[in-house]
Design a protein around this motif. Structure first.
Motif, mmCIF file in Angstrom:
data_model
loop_
_atom_site.group_PDB
_atom_site.id
_atom_site.type_symbol
_atom_site.label_atom_id
_atom_site.label_comp_id
_atom_site.label_asym_id
_atom_site.label_seq_id
_atom_site.Cartn_x
_atom_site.Cartn_y
_atom_site.Cartn_z
ATOM 1 N N VAL A 1 4.838 -28.324 32.127
ATOM 2 C CA VAL A 1 4.294 -28.227 30.778
ATOM 3 C C VAL A 1 3.272 -29.333 30.554
ATOM 4 C CG1 VAL A 1 4.852 -28.432 28.324
ATOM 5 C CG2 VAL A 1 6.348 -27.116 29.839
ATOM 6 N N ILE A 2 2.138 -28.961 29.995
ATOM 7 C CA ILE A 2 1.094 -29.927 29.636
ATOM 8 C C ILE A 2 0.663 -29.624 28.197
ATOM 9 C CG2 ILE A 2 -1.233 -30.782 30.141
ATOM 10 C CD1 ILE A 2 -0.831 -29.942 33.026
ATOM 11 N N ASP A 3 0.634 -30.657 27.361
ATOM 12 C CA ASP A 3 0.255 -30.488 25.956
ATOM 13 C C ASP A 3 1.133 -29.449 25.273
ATOM 14 O OD1 ASP A 3 -1.777 -32.336 26.429
ATOM 15 O OD2 ASP A 3 -3.239 -30.756 26.914
ATOM 16 N N ASN A 4 2.434 -29.485 25.599
ATOM 17 C CA ASN A 4 3.421 -28.592 24.993
ATOM 18 C C ASN A 4 3.167 -27.111 25.293
ATOM 19 O OD1 ASN A 4 4.854 -30.750 23.751
ATOM 20 N ND2 ASN A 4 3.330 -30.789 22.098
ATOM 21 N N VAL A 5 2.459 -26.833 26.366
ATOM 22 C CA VAL A 5 2.174 -25.456 26.770
ATOM 23 C C VAL A 5 2.484 -25.316 28.245
ATOM 24 C CG1 VAL A 5 0.398 -23.672 26.956
ATOM 25 C CG2 VAL A 5 0.348 -25.270 25.037
ATOM 26 N N LEU A 6 3.092 -24.205 28.627
ATOM 27 C CA LEU A 6 3.289 -23.939 30.054
ATOM 28 C C LEU A 6 1.946 -24.029 30.756
ATOM 29 C CD1 LEU A 6 5.774 -20.977 30.600
ATOM 30 C CD2 LEU A 6 5.914 -23.261 31.553
ATOM 31 N N VAL A 7 1.931 -24.671 31.913
ATOM 32 C CA VAL A 7 0.680 -24.976 32.579
ATOM 33 C C VAL A 7 -0.176 -23.730 32.814
ATOM 34 C CG1 VAL A 7 1.705 -24.841 34.888
ATOM 35 C CG2 VAL A 7 -0.340 -26.205 34.532
ATOM 36 N N GLY A 8 0.455 -22.620 33.134
ATOM 37 C CA GLY A 8 -0.311 -21.401 33.392
ATOM 38 C C GLY A 8 -0.982 -20.840 32.166
ATOM 39 N N ALA A 9 -0.460 -21.173 30.982
ATOM 40 C CA ALA A 9 -1.025 -20.666 29.731
ATOM 41 C C ALA A 9 -1.919 -21.694 29.045
ATOM 42 C CB ALA A 9 0.104 -20.252 28.786
ATOM 43 N N SER B 1 0.986 -18.725 38.301
ATOM 44 C CA SER B 1 2.301 -18.275 37.853
ATOM 45 C C SER B 1 3.411 -19.089 38.510
ATOM 46 C CB SER B 1 2.487 -16.790 38.175
ATOM 47 O OG SER B 1 1.539 -16.002 37.487
ATOM 48 N N ALA B 2 3.208 -19.478 39.770
ATOM 49 C CA ALA B 2 4.215 -20.277 40.474
ATOM 50 C C ALA B 2 4.392 -21.634 39.799
ATOM 51 C CB ALA B 2 3.812 -20.461 41.938
ATOM 52 N N LEU B 3 3.305 -22.230 39.345
ATOM 53 C CA LEU B 3 3.405 -23.513 38.637
ATOM 54 C C LEU B 3 4.145 -23.333 37.315
ATOM 55 C CD1 LEU B 3 -0.140 -25.075 39.232
ATOM 56 C CD2 LEU B 3 1.982 -25.500 40.485
ATOM 57 N N SER B 4 3.893 -22.241 36.638
ATOM 58 C CA SER B 4 4.617 -21.972 35.396
ATOM 59 C C SER B 4 6.092 -21.741 35.674
ATOM 60 C CB SER B 4 4.018 -20.743 34.693
ATOM 61 O OG SER B 4 2.748 -21.024 34.172
ATOM 62 N N ALA B 5 6.381 -21.104 36.809
ATOM 63 C CA ALA B 5 7.778 -20.856 37.173
ATOM 64 C C ALA B 5 8.532 -22.152 37.406
ATOM 65 C CB ALA B 5 7.849 -19.977 38.422
ATOM 66 N N PRO C 1 10.587 -20.366 31.169
ATOM 67 C CA PRO C 1 10.499 -21.331 32.270
ATOM 68 C C PRO C 1 11.855 -21.720 32.790
ATOM 69 C CG PRO C 1 10.155 -22.416 30.153
ATOM 70 C CD PRO C 1 10.244 -20.939 29.868
ATOM 71 N N ILE C 2 11.895 -22.051 34.078
ATOM 72 C CA ILE C 2 13.144 -22.524 34.663
ATOM 73 C C ILE C 2 13.396 -23.957 34.232
ATOM 74 C CG2 ILE C 2 14.298 -22.995 36.834
ATOM 75 C CD1 ILE C 2 12.701 -20.948 38.155
ATOM 76 N N LEU C 3 12.392 -24.781 34.416
ATOM 77 C CA LEU C 3 12.514 -26.189 34.064
ATOM 78 C C LEU C 3 11.362 -26.548 33.155
ATOM 79 C CD1 LEU C 3 13.261 -27.640 37.591
ATOM 80 C CD2 LEU C 3 14.892 -27.352 35.757
ATOM 81 N N VAL C 4 11.585 -27.377 32.193
ATOM 82 C CA VAL C 4 10.523 -27.787 31.296
ATOM 83 C C VAL C 4 10.333 -29.280 31.436
ATOM 84 C CG1 VAL C 4 9.744 -27.894 28.915
ATOM 85 C CG2 VAL C 4 11.081 -25.935 29.697
ATOM 86 N N TYR C 5 9.140 -29.652 31.859
ATOM 87 C CA TYR C 5 8.812 -31.061 32.021
ATOM 88 C C TYR C 5 7.608 -31.391 31.163
ATOM 89 C CZ TYR C 5 11.744 -30.935 36.157
ATOM 90 O OH TYR C 5 12.785 -30.779 37.024
ATOM 91 N N SER C 6 7.528 -32.578 30.724
ATOM 92 C CA SER C 6 6.350 -33.082 30.033
ATOM 93 C C SER C 6 6.202 -34.532 30.410
ATOM 94 C CB SER C 6 6.499 -32.932 28.515
ATOM 95 O OG SER C 6 7.540 -33.769 28.048
ATOM 96 N N LYS C 7 5.115 -35.115 29.992
ATOM 97 C CA LYS C 7 4.865 -36.501 30.343
ATOM 98 C C LYS C 7 5.914 -37.420 29.726
ATOM 99 C CE LYS C 7 -0.059 -35.490 30.267
ATOM 100 N NZ LYS C 7 -1.336 -35.824 29.630
ATOM 101 N N GLU C 8 6.494 -36.999 28.607
ATOM 102 C CA GLU C 8 7.417 -37.873 27.900
ATOM 103 C C GLU C 8 8.845 -37.755 28.391
ATOM 104 O OE1 GLU C 8 5.373 -35.715 26.423
ATOM 105 O OE2 GLU C 8 3.815 -37.074 25.718
#
Length: 358
Positions: free
Chosen positions: A124-132, A116-120, A6-13
């Motif tokens: 991240v949701i629940d510690n997983v890339l959104v696409g996965a 795939s664009a969202l994953s790019a 991933p280019i950027l990693v975001y989570s709720k925290e």
């Protein structure tokens, strides 16, 4: 296809969400003017040097960026209309966004690109890339079952139609430069099952002339290029059984004709119209379609890229080994050929004509 890194990693925290909004107040505007500018900004804000950020952004090919840009803009528009954060998201929001795309008539392939664009973007949701995410994966399976991807053509034109037309373009030394060019391009495409991109990158500087063949070495980045992969050479061998279809002979004539015209470029294929500049992929595709049309093939149904299917399907029909076909076409996965290129060849003659012709 999902992005592994991933280019950027975001989570709720993560607190970087507010940083994104602070440094990029108009993300969609940045995306529209330069689809990677906001992501570059985030790299730099995280302490990554400008040079390093530029290298990381090059992990995407130009065509991939172009595909993703459409759905990144749609994502930001969706979030803006609902006044929600583009990065502080829940799985329900993502599924709703994908559902809207489905209801707008998009098929599995397009929605998969949106995923795939969202994953790019590194969401991240629940510690997983959104696409996965398991629910997104389950949603995509539902989309495929409801609106499966269908091959544009389940059959392909008969190579013999093109060969019959090319035989008429003889002798080669009596042809116009335009005719020599069209014949050469089609023979290279057929005998090597090459993409148009490969034809464009053929260079006289990387050409080796042997006794009965020309060999072009490709030291460039092609669509199938990846770490550890060596581009296959393009080999143009003599064909003594039928000199009218000998790509070696046609290339010799073409080189002799264009040597004095190729002034400012080392690219093999140049325009047959003054000022004889190096041609683009779109021009080469148009040349191939001209030959297809003159051969009696419906170019409304078949594109220039169909040459790869036609050539490899005929090779398979004549029991050329699958390993040789894959090597020539630059494939490593047998499923690529089986799924997208191995097609039934259209027989130009009907049953009764074949019977009467014995």
């Amino acid at each position: 296809m999902l992005i592994d890194t991933p280019i950027l990693v975001y989570s709720k925290e993560r607190s970087t969400d507010s940083s994104l909004q602070r440094h990029c107040p108009s993300i969609e505007q940045n995306i529209e003017s330069n689809d990677m500018s906001c992501i570059r900004k985030q790299f730099i804000d995280r302490g990554i040097s400008t040079k390093t950020a530029s290298i990381m952004l090059c992990s995407w090919r130009k065509s991939t960026k172009k595909q993703y840009k459409v759905f990144v803009k749609k994502w930001f528009s969706y979030c803006r209309e609902r006044k929600i954060s583009e990065v502080q998201i829940s799985i329900n929001i993502v599924l709703d966004y994908l559902t809207i795309l489905y209801e707008n008539g998009l098929g599995y392939s397009s929605i998969n690109t949106a995923r795939s664009a969202l994953s790019a973007l590194g969401l991240v949701i629940d510690n997983v890339l959104v696409g996965a995410h398991p629910l997104v994966v389950r949603f995509m399976k539902g989309v495929y079952n409801l609106r499966p991807t269908k091959s544009k053509n389940i059959c392909v034109w008969d190579v013999s139609l093109v060969l019959n037309y090319l035989r008429k373009l003889s002798p080669v030394n009596m042809l116009t430069l335009q005719e020599v060019t069209l014949k050469l391009v089609m023979l290279i495409a057929l005998t090597n099952a090459t993409r148009v991109q490969t034809l464009k990158f053929l260079s006289v500087d990387c050409m080796e002339k042997l006794r009965d063949e020309f060999v072009f070495h490709l030291d460039v980045l092609l669509k199938q290029s990846r770490p550890g992969y060596k581009n296959p050479d393009v080999k143009l061998r003599a064909f003594p059984p039928d000199r009218r279809l000998c790509v070696y002979t046609v290339l010799k004539e073409y080189i002799k004709r264009t040597e004095i015209l190729r002034v400012h470029t080392k690219q093999l294929l140049i325009s047959y119209i003054k000022p004889h500049k190096a041609v683009t992929c779109s021009t080469i595709s148009r040349w191939i379609k001209v030959v297809l049309q003159k051969s009696g093939i419906d170019t409304r149904q078949f594109s220039a890229h169909s040459v790869r299917s036609a050539a490899t399907s005929k090779a398979k029909l004549y029991n050329v080994s699958l390993a040789d076909i894959m090597s020539k076409a630059g494939w490593t996965n047998v499923n690529t050929f089986a799924t997208f290129y191995n097609k039934r060849i259209i027989n130009s003659n009907s049953f009764d004509v074949n019977v009467l012709n014995n």
